[in-house]
Motif scaffolding. Structure first.
Motif, mmCIF file in Angstrom:
data_model
loop_
_atom_site.group_PDB
_atom_site.id
_atom_site.type_symbol
_atom_site.label_atom_id
_atom_site.label_comp_id
_atom_site.label_asym_id
_atom_site.label_seq_id
_atom_site.Cartn_x
_atom_site.Cartn_y
_atom_site.Cartn_z
ATOM 1 N N LEU A 1 0.822 -1.208 0.000
ATOM 2 C CA LEU A 1 0.000 0.000 0.000
ATOM 3 C C LEU A 1 0.854 1.255 0.000
ATOM 4 N N THR A 2 0.358 2.268 -0.689
ATOM 5 C CA THR A 2 1.057 3.555 -0.722
ATOM 6 C C THR A 2 0.242 4.663 -0.057
ATOM 7 N N CYS A 3 -0.954 4.344 0.445
ATOM 8 C CA CYS A 3 -1.788 5.366 1.079
ATOM 9 C C CYS A 3 -1.287 5.658 2.489
ATOM 10 N N SER A 4 -1.656 6.847 2.989
ATOM 11 C CA SER A 4 -1.226 7.234 4.332
ATOM 12 C C SER A 4 -2.134 6.658 5.407
ATOM 13 N N GLN A 5 -3.406 6.414 5.061
ATOM 14 C CA GLN A 5 -4.345 5.838 6.013
ATOM 15 C C GLN A 5 -5.213 4.802 5.318
ATOM 16 N N LEU A 6 -5.559 3.749 6.048
ATOM 17 C CA LEU A 6 -6.453 2.714 5.541
ATOM 18 C C LEU A 6 -7.522 2.464 6.593
ATOM 19 N N LEU B 1 -10.891 9.798 10.736
ATOM 20 C CA LEU B 1 -9.706 9.980 9.893
ATOM 21 C C LEU B 1 -8.920 11.232 10.225
ATOM 22 N N HIS C 1 0.298 -1.711 12.366
ATOM 23 C CA HIS C 1 -0.418 -0.807 11.469
ATOM 24 C C HIS C 1 -1.736 -0.304 12.060
#
Length: 252
Positions: A25-30, A149, A68
């Motif tokens: 993953l390259t997103c900052s939040q999931l 978020l 995570h």
């Protein structure tokens, strides 16, 4: 990988797959949302207990998302409408109508939302937990998700369709009739009132338990737990499931 019977090499393989996906993953939040993460409605109804296997299930997610997990969201709900919703969906999935003994066992079961929150805290002692009422935020992801978020989502709108609020007696009568369950269908009147299988005494027991519990939770809160008491829009309680003005005043 949540079911209790799913363990051993299969479980580890699932954990490894999740960790591999997280690594890509390259997103900052999931944000991960899955309604059966802490348990299934079938288990709750079958055992007449509120999510009895939460710790076992969440320990597996803890292993899979190790390192995570930055925060946890947890929705609580009035007990009588929560169980009525579960039972209505179970009935439509070929389960028999609940009898008096089953309803009494559910109404008197003593496992509470606070017990579940305590188990989550044991598993995640340093992780912030956000708690909110289902009744306040069920159709308002545009008001809930920014709180989880930490930033606004201007393109996210309020949902027009009400989710998981159970069924009306008329819809249950019609749908059971379509399934060929005429005898069961005739147990429901042709009205638009939401089905409430619990009698007045059972409802009073569940309302009292919820009121006492929420008062205790908010009076002595965990410093890492945030209670979101309102969606900033007044949410009215349907009169056919009992008047809860006392709780509205208590919870702001």
């Amino acid at each position: 990988f949540a079911p209790a019977e799913f363990d051993g090499p299969e479980m580890q393989a699932s954990i490894d797959r999740v960790q591999k996906e997280l690594g890509h993953l390259t997103c900052s939040q999931l944000l991960v949302s899955e309604e059966n993460m802490i348990g299934s409605p079938h288990d709750n109804i079958d055992r007449a207990v509120l999510y009895p296997d939460l710790q076992q299930r969440m320990n597996r997610f803890k292993s899979a998302f190790s390192g995570h997990i930055s925060q946890i969201g947890f929705s609580i709900r009035y007990y009588e409408t929560y169980w009525a919703s579960l039972l209505s969906f179970a009935v439509l999935r070929d389960q028999p109508l609940p009898d008096a003994r089953q309803l009494d066992a559910i109404a008197l079961q003593t496992r509470r939302w606070s017990d579940l929150l305590g188990e989550l805290r044991d598993l995640f002692p340093a992780t912030p937990i956000h708690v909110w009422r289902f009744e306040d935020f069920a159709r308002k992801p545009n008001r809930l998700l920014p709180r989880l978020l930490g930033f606004d989502l201007p393109g996210l709108n309020q949902v027009n369709e009400q989710k998981n609020y159970g069924r009306t007696t008329d819809s249950l009568r019609r749908l059971l009739g379509e399934q060929g369950r005429g005898e069961d269908a005739r147990q429901f009147p042709k009205t638009q009132q939401r089905w409430m299988p619990f009698d007045q005494d059972q409802q009073a027991q569940m309302k009292k338990a919820y009121a006492e519990e929420f008062d205790a939770l908010t009076r002595d809160p965990d410093p890492l737990t945030t209670y979101h008491k309102s969606a900033a829009i007044k949410v009215l309680r349907r009169s056919d499931t009992g008047d809860r003005d006392d709780l509205k005043r208590q919870m702001g």
